[in-house]
Design an enzyme around this catalytic site. Structure first.
Site, PDB file in Angstrom:
ATOM      1  N   ASP A  20       2.800  35.721  28.483  1.00 36.58           N
ATOM      2  CA  ASP A  20       3.757  34.860  29.182  1.00 36.58           C
ATOM      3  C   ASP A  20       4.998  35.633  29.616  1.00 36.58           C
ATOM      4  O   ASP A  20       5.376  36.618  28.978  1.00 36.58           O
ATOM      5  CB  ASP A  20       4.146  33.690  28.252  1.00 36.58           C
ATOM      6  CG  ASP A  20       4.756  32.531  29.015  1.00 36.58           C
ATOM      7  OD1 ASP A  20       4.646  32.497  30.264  1.00 36.58           O
ATOM      8  OD2 ASP A  20       5.356  31.654  28.363  1.00 36.58           O
ATOM      9  N   HIS A  37       3.121  38.940  38.189  1.00 34.58           N
ATOM     10  CA  HIS A  37       1.701  38.887  37.803  1.00 34.58           C
ATOM     11  C   HIS A  37       1.036  40.259  38.034  1.00 34.58           C
ATOM     12  O   HIS A  37       0.222  40.709  37.240  1.00 34.58           O
ATOM     13  CB  HIS A  37       0.965  37.798  38.588  1.00 34.58           C
ATOM     14  CG  HIS A  37       1.483  36.408  38.317  1.00 34.58           C
ATOM     15  ND1 HIS A  37       1.730  35.947  37.049  1.00 34.58           N
ATOM     16  CD2 HIS A  37       1.808  35.374  39.159  1.00 34.58           C
ATOM     17  CE1 HIS A  37       2.187  34.693  37.106  1.00 34.58           C
ATOM     18  NE2 HIS A  37       2.250  34.335  38.379  1.00 34.58           N
ATOM     19  N   LEU A 131     -15.504  46.932  22.703  1.00 35.23           N
ATOM     20  CA  LEU A 131     -14.506  45.851  22.677  1.00 35.23           C
ATOM     21  C   LEU A 131     -15.004  44.706  23.552  1.00 35.23           C
ATOM     22  O   LEU A 131     -15.486  44.937  24.659  1.00 35.23           O
ATOM     23  CB  LEU A 131     -13.170  46.360  23.228  1.00 35.23           C
ATOM     24  CG  LEU A 131     -12.076  45.299  23.429  1.00 35.23           C
ATOM     25  CD1 LEU A 131     -11.426  44.929  22.104  1.00 35.23           C
ATOM     26  CD2 LEU A 131     -10.996  45.783  24.393  1.00 35.23           C
TER      27      LEU A 131
HETATM   28  C1  IPE Z   1       0.547  29.685  28.997  1.00 41.58           C
HETATM   29  O1  IPE Z   1       1.691  29.980  29.711  1.00 41.58           O
HETATM   30  C2  IPE Z   1      -0.663  29.988  29.831  1.00 41.58           C
HETATM   31  C3  IPE Z   1      -0.930  31.397  30.095  1.00 41.58           C
HETATM   32  C4  IPE Z   1      -0.286  32.401  29.575  1.00 41.58           C
HETATM   33  C5  IPE Z   1      -2.033  31.642  30.978  1.00 41.58           C
HETATM   34  P1  IPE Z   1       2.493  28.865  30.512  1.00 41.58           P
HETATM   35  O2  IPE Z   1       3.646  29.554  31.140  1.00 41.58           O
HETATM   36  O3  IPE Z   1       1.572  28.140  31.406  1.00 41.58           O
HETATM   37  O4  IPE Z   1       2.945  27.896  29.346  1.00 41.58           O
HETATM   38  P2  IPE Z   1       4.134  26.851  29.261  1.00 41.58           P
HETATM   39  O5  IPE Z   1       4.037  25.975  30.478  1.00 41.58           O
HETATM   40  O6  IPE Z   1       5.417  27.617  29.261  1.00 41.58           O
HETATM   41  O7  IPE Z   1       3.920  26.129  27.971  1.00 41.58           O
HETATM   42  C1  IPE Z   2       2.266  34.000  32.460  1.00 42.87           C
HETATM   43  O1  IPE Z   2       3.472  34.157  33.100  1.00 42.87           O
HETATM   44  C2  IPE Z   2       1.093  34.132  33.401  1.00 42.87           C
HETATM   45  C3  IPE Z   2       0.437  32.844  33.740  1.00 42.87           C
HETATM   46  C4  IPE Z   2       0.708  31.691  33.186  1.00 42.87           C
HETATM   47  C5  IPE Z   2      -0.588  32.901  34.750  1.00 42.87           C
HETATM   48  P1  IPE Z   2       4.190  32.936  33.791  1.00 42.87           P
HETATM   49  O2  IPE Z   2       3.752  32.862  35.218  1.00 42.87           O
HETATM   50  O3  IPE Z   2       4.012  31.688  33.013  1.00 42.87           O
HETATM   51  O4  IPE Z   2       5.703  33.427  33.726  1.00 42.87           O
HETATM   52  P2  IPE Z   2       6.979  32.553  33.382  1.00 42.87           P
HETATM   53  O5  IPE Z   2       6.697  31.826  32.098  1.00 42.87           O
HETATM   54  O6  IPE Z   2       7.178  31.618  34.528  1.00 42.87           O
HETATM   55  O7  IPE Z   2       8.082  33.544  33.242  1.00 42.87           O
HETATM   56 MG    MG Z   3       5.036  30.855  31.487  1.00 47.18          MG
END
Ligand code: IPE
Ligand code: IPE
Ligand code: MG
Length: 256
Positions: A20, A37, A131
């Protein structure tokens, strides 16, 4: 090494990560979310390499949740495109390195081209034994449990299963992770301290590790910090310290 130290050397067979913070990383740099990303993929590549070095057998990566479908269409499309690029660019490396790909989640929501690329990659890498990289895509723990419950209900209606005989172990075989051991350590980056619907069933006894580091800034060194922290944990699985003396068998019937 003392008994106490030995006891703390909990084996780390399966590492799961909620990757995240890509969006916030990009924002901090004044870049569009998708740049975060892209950078996140570089972290994935580094972390996979390090897991191989450390001898971890299963690495589960939360790449796209059931709820992430609700993000702006442009971001969803860019993420799917990034996934296809990742699979193409890592193909040879995975084959050479014995890395097997496994996908969990509701594939029916993915486009045909993504489904095909995933199926091809899974098939091609199936013989890898170093892995197993478990990619959670279009994945939600509740959705997975619900799909498993529906399968079970169908079997019950058709009379092919005796409901009285269903236990944790048997129910687990209906989940997407059927032949994958439960995660030992679950890392979440970016400072959020929640599960966000990841591996709800499987992480029942996972050790949790939260770090403020955003996923694009995560690296081998940060991974080692998490592993070091995990090594200090004492996993009890509901038992008492005395029961956990080295050499003592854990009770039957639970998926440790
Ligand atoms: C969780 O992250 C999902 C992934 C890392 C793919 P999110 O960014 O979607 O989660 P919330 O919305 O902060 O809980
Ligand atoms: C995690 O990073 C990746 C996915 C959920 C695909 P985020 O896109 O949720 O990044 P933040 O949480 O907005 O910083
Ligand atoms: Mg996120």
């Amino acid at each position: 090494m003392s008994d106490q130290q030995q006891q703390n050397m909990a084996p780390l067979e399966h590492l799961a990560i909620i990757m995240d913070g890509n969006g916030r990383w990009a924002k901090n740099q004044g870049l569009p979310r998708i740049a975060g990303h892209h950078q996140g993929v570089q972290t994935v590549i580094q972390v996979v390499d390090e897991c191989v070095k450390v001898g971890i057998r299963y690495l589960s990566l939360f790449a796209f949740s059931s709820e992430n479908w609700g993000r702006p269409q442009q971001e969803v499309e860019a993420l799917m495109e990034l996934l296809l690029q990742f699979l193409a660019s890592q193909r040879q490396k995975m084959l050479d390195g014995g890395i097997r790909l496994r996908v969990i989640g509701d594939r029916s929501r993915l486009t045909e081209s993504v489904r095909q690329a995933l199926a091809d990659a899974e098939k091609e890498t199936a013989a890898g034994t170093t892995l197993t990289m478990v990619l959670a895509l279009s994945y939600g723990g509740r959705d997975e449990i619900l799909r498993a419950a529906k399968k079970l209900a169908e079997q019950a209606v058709s009379g092919s299963v005796d409901l009285q005989s269903i236990d944790n172990k048997q129910f687990s075989t209906l989940l997407d992770t059927q032949d994958i051991p439960e995660p030992d350590l679950l890392i979440r980056t970016s400072g959020e301290q929640r599960i966000s619907n990841f591996l709800l069933w499987q992480a029942a006894y996972a050790e949790l590790y939260f770090t403020d580091v955003l996923w694009p800034d995560f690296n081998a060194q940060e991974l080692h910090k998490a592993i070091e922290d995990y090594r200090q944990r004492k996993r009890r699985f509901g038992l008492t310290d005395d029961q956990l003396q080295p050499g003592r068998q854990l009770p039957e019937g639970e998926n440790h």
